[in-house]
Design an enzyme around this catalytic site. Structure first.
Site, mmCIF file in Angstrom:
data_model
loop_
_atom_site.group_PDB
_atom_site.id
_atom_site.type_symbol
_atom_site.label_atom_id
_atom_site.label_comp_id
_atom_site.label_asym_id
_atom_site.label_seq_id
_atom_site.Cartn_x
_atom_site.Cartn_y
_atom_site.Cartn_z
ATOM 1 N N LYS A 132 27.094 -16.284 -6.977
ATOM 2 C CA LYS A 132 26.412 -15.804 -8.183
ATOM 3 C C LYS A 132 26.116 -16.999 -9.111
ATOM 4 O O LYS A 132 27.027 -17.807 -9.367
ATOM 5 C CB LYS A 132 27.309 -14.787 -8.892
ATOM 6 C CG LYS A 132 26.661 -14.162 -10.084
ATOM 7 C CD LYS A 132 27.605 -13.212 -10.786
ATOM 8 C CE LYS A 132 26.999 -12.783 -12.096
ATOM 9 N NZ LYS A 132 27.962 -12.139 -12.958
ATOM 10 N N ASN A 184 9.443 -5.473 -6.540
ATOM 11 C CA ASN A 184 8.341 -4.853 -7.277
ATOM 12 C C ASN A 184 8.592 -3.344 -7.352
ATOM 13 O O ASN A 184 9.606 -2.858 -6.859
ATOM 14 C CB ASN A 184 7.002 -5.172 -6.607
ATOM 15 C CG ASN A 184 7.006 -4.740 -5.160
ATOM 16 O OD1 ASN A 184 7.091 -3.557 -4.864
ATOM 17 N ND2 ASN A 184 6.944 -5.703 -4.245
ATOM 18 N N ASP A 234 4.727 -12.219 -2.463
ATOM 19 C CA ASP A 234 3.980 -13.421 -2.047
ATOM 20 C C ASP A 234 4.879 -14.653 -2.047
ATOM 21 O O ASP A 234 4.617 -15.611 -1.339
ATOM 22 C CB ASP A 234 2.798 -13.639 -2.991
ATOM 23 C CG ASP A 234 1.695 -12.620 -2.738
ATOM 24 O OD1 ASP A 234 1.456 -12.306 -1.550
ATOM 25 O OD2 ASP A 234 1.097 -12.119 -3.711
ATOM 26 N N LYS A 290 -8.492 -11.768 4.349
ATOM 27 C CA LYS A 290 -7.436 -11.378 5.300
ATOM 28 C C LYS A 290 -8.010 -11.086 6.686
ATOM 29 O O LYS A 290 -7.333 -11.253 7.691
ATOM 30 C CB LYS A 290 -6.707 -10.128 4.801
ATOM 31 C CG LYS A 290 -6.110 -10.285 3.399
ATOM 32 C CD LYS A 290 -4.619 -10.416 3.421
ATOM 33 C CE LYS A 290 -4.025 -10.377 2.020
ATOM 34 N NZ LYS A 290 -2.631 -10.706 1.956
ATOM 35 N N PHE A 327 -3.521 -2.747 2.464
ATOM 36 C CA PHE A 327 -3.682 -2.140 1.155
ATOM 37 C C PHE A 327 -3.964 -3.261 0.177
ATOM 38 O O PHE A 327 -3.642 -4.424 0.445
ATOM 39 C CB PHE A 327 -2.408 -1.378 0.742
ATOM 40 C CG PHE A 327 -2.459 0.084 1.084
ATOM 41 C CD1 PHE A 327 -2.320 0.496 2.397
ATOM 42 C CD2 PHE A 327 -2.651 1.054 0.102
ATOM 43 C CE1 PHE A 327 -2.368 1.838 2.736
ATOM 44 C CE2 PHE A 327 -2.699 2.403 0.411
ATOM 45 C CZ PHE A 327 -2.560 2.794 1.729
ATOM 46 N N LYS A 374 -10.610 -9.822 -0.835
ATOM 47 C CA LYS A 374 -9.382 -9.770 -0.022
ATOM 48 C C LYS A 374 -9.660 -9.359 1.418
ATOM 49 O O LYS A 374 -9.089 -9.922 2.348
ATOM 50 C CB LYS A 374 -8.373 -8.804 -0.674
ATOM 51 C CG LYS A 374 -6.935 -9.182 -0.398
ATOM 52 C CD LYS A 374 -5.962 -8.400 -1.265
ATOM 53 C CE LYS A 374 -5.568 -9.124 -2.529
ATOM 54 N NZ LYS A 374 -4.581 -8.402 -3.331
#
Ligand code: PMT
Length: 391
Positions: free
Chosen positions: A284, A208, A274, A337, A319, A333
């Site tokens: 490859k 990301n 996730d 959590k 976060f 959340k």
């Protein structure tokens, strides 16, 4: 002068114990929160009621007296900024120097990891005893501050060195130590940073846009505030604190498994994938004539949720990166959590969040309250986050 500070006074069984009533008043006048613990022998010289009235706190003498979720000696040790043992008898000095924990006071000192000032008082021959002197040397070498007794007439009838030093000297030494402390000194803080990398094959991966800037700003700030910092990061960086480089979510989890129990606080600023590919290819993956290929993904461990499930004393901060309905999703959340704080940021905005030097966040607390921090550089945001967590 000392508001916000807790001074833990340990009184042992010597005649100078009565003088400590005045020392408690000195600390109280300076606005300190004063807690007192005594050895059972100290109670021959002062009463619990006097100490309780002066300190305006419960006085601890026996272990296992006050019901609490933490063992008493740990609660006392964790709850104070400094410990002053006065008067310290030859007996207690020798026990502390040898790690003996046979009453509440000696157990608390053993668990205490902040400054300790020891003001001995005893008969002059006991003071000169070689074993006592060796034990004092040991304590000084371990970092304890020893305020030597003064010469004069002693309660036992002798004249010589053994009288408790002036109370002003003890008070001044405590104030000096406290003023040298940084706000996060002694806090062990783990911070995660960067985006995890999940390999598909030796040349391709899923990741990301996290640059690690938010996590690194938090780690740098915690370090500058005196914390013992351990940064677990996917981004290479050289710092004066511990930096552990990891790659995937599972590597990050392993690094946290190793360190979590000894931490006081964990802040998960990393963007953790996730999902990862079910079957990583060793070679490859070759282009074929097919127009499509399918990668099967499997769930990664939810590190933050797991930490919240196993936490004992740690403050756990997550976060929350959202591209829509920021507060609504963050509320869901934090309860899902189970963390103490959740820092929500909008990652759809180009001027903040991913890769930017700036952020704008809302801090959600376990109790349901929310505090918004206006847009600022990530170092300012980091400082404000620590102010919120540590008050
Ligand atoms: O690195 P920068 O470029 O400075 O960008 C900063 C940031 C946008 C990455 C950062 O501010 C941020 O939002 N980090 C959290 C990103 C994220 O993974 O958010 P989430 O809402 O998907 O996850 C919620 C929390 O669970 C996070 O604390 C995350 O670390 C944690 N998590 C997520 C998935 C997982 N499998 N395990 C986890 O522990």
């Amino acid at each position: 002068m000392l508001s916000g500070k807790t001074v833990l006074i340990g009184i042992t069984g010597g005649i100078a114990a009565y003088k400590i009533c005045e020392l408690i008043r000195m600390f109280k006048r300076a606005n300190a929160n004063v807690k007192v613990i005594c050895t059972p022998n100290a109670m021959n010289f002062v009463t619990k009621l006097t100490l309780q009235n002066l300190s305006q706190n419960e006085v601890g003498i026996e272990e296992f007296e006050i019901p609490d979720f933490k063992p008493e000696h740990i609660s006392y040790a964790d709850g104070a900024d400094i410990m002053v043992i006065a008067p310290a008898t030859a007996n207690t000095i020798s026990k502390i120097a040898n790690g003996i924990c046979d009453n509440l006071l000696t157990s608390v000192v053993c668990a205490f990891h902040k400054p300790v000032i020891i003001a001995p008082a005893m008969n002059c021959n006991m003071w000169q005893n070689q074993a006592v002197q060796e034990n004092l040397k040991k304590l000084a070498a371990y970092g304890y501050t020893i305020l030597e007794p003064e010469n004069g007439f002693l309660a036992c009838g002798y004249e010589g060195q053994g009288r408790l030093c002036a109370l002003e000297k003890i008070f001044d030494a405590a104030v000096k130590k406290l003023s040298q402390q940084k706000p996060l000194e002694w806090e062990k803080i783990i911070i995660t940073a960067g985006g995890t990398i999940e390999d598909i094959d030796p040349v391709r991966y899923i990741s990301n846009y996290s640059s690690g800037k938010m996590g690194i700003a938090l780690a740098d700030t915690a370090y500058s505030l005196g914390a013992d910092v351990h940064l677990i990061t996917t981004v290479s960086t050289q710092k004066p604190y511990v930096v552990e480089k990891v790659k995937s979510a599972r590597e990050m989890q392993n690094a946290l498994d190793e360190t979590f129990q000894n931490a006081d606080c964990v802040i998960m600023a990393a963007a953790v994938a996730d999902y990862r590919v079910k079957q990583q290819s060793e070679q490859k993956i070759k282009k074929t004539s097919d127009e499509e290929i399918t990668l099967t993904l499997v769930k990664n461990p939810d590190i933050l949720k797991h930490l919240c499930e196993i936490k004992t004393h740690q403050t756990v901060v997550g976060f929350c990166a959202e591209s829509e309905n920021l507060i609504e999703n963050a509320k869901e959340k934090i309860s899902q959590k189970g963390c103490d704080y959740l820092i929500a940021n909008d990652i759809s905005r180009k001027d903040i969040g991913f890769s930017s030097d700036y952020n704008e966040v809302s801090i959600l607390k376990k109790d349901g309250s929310i505090k918004k921090l206006e847009k600022a550089d990530k170092y300012t945001i980091a400082r404000q986050i620590f102010e919120e967590i540590y008050g």
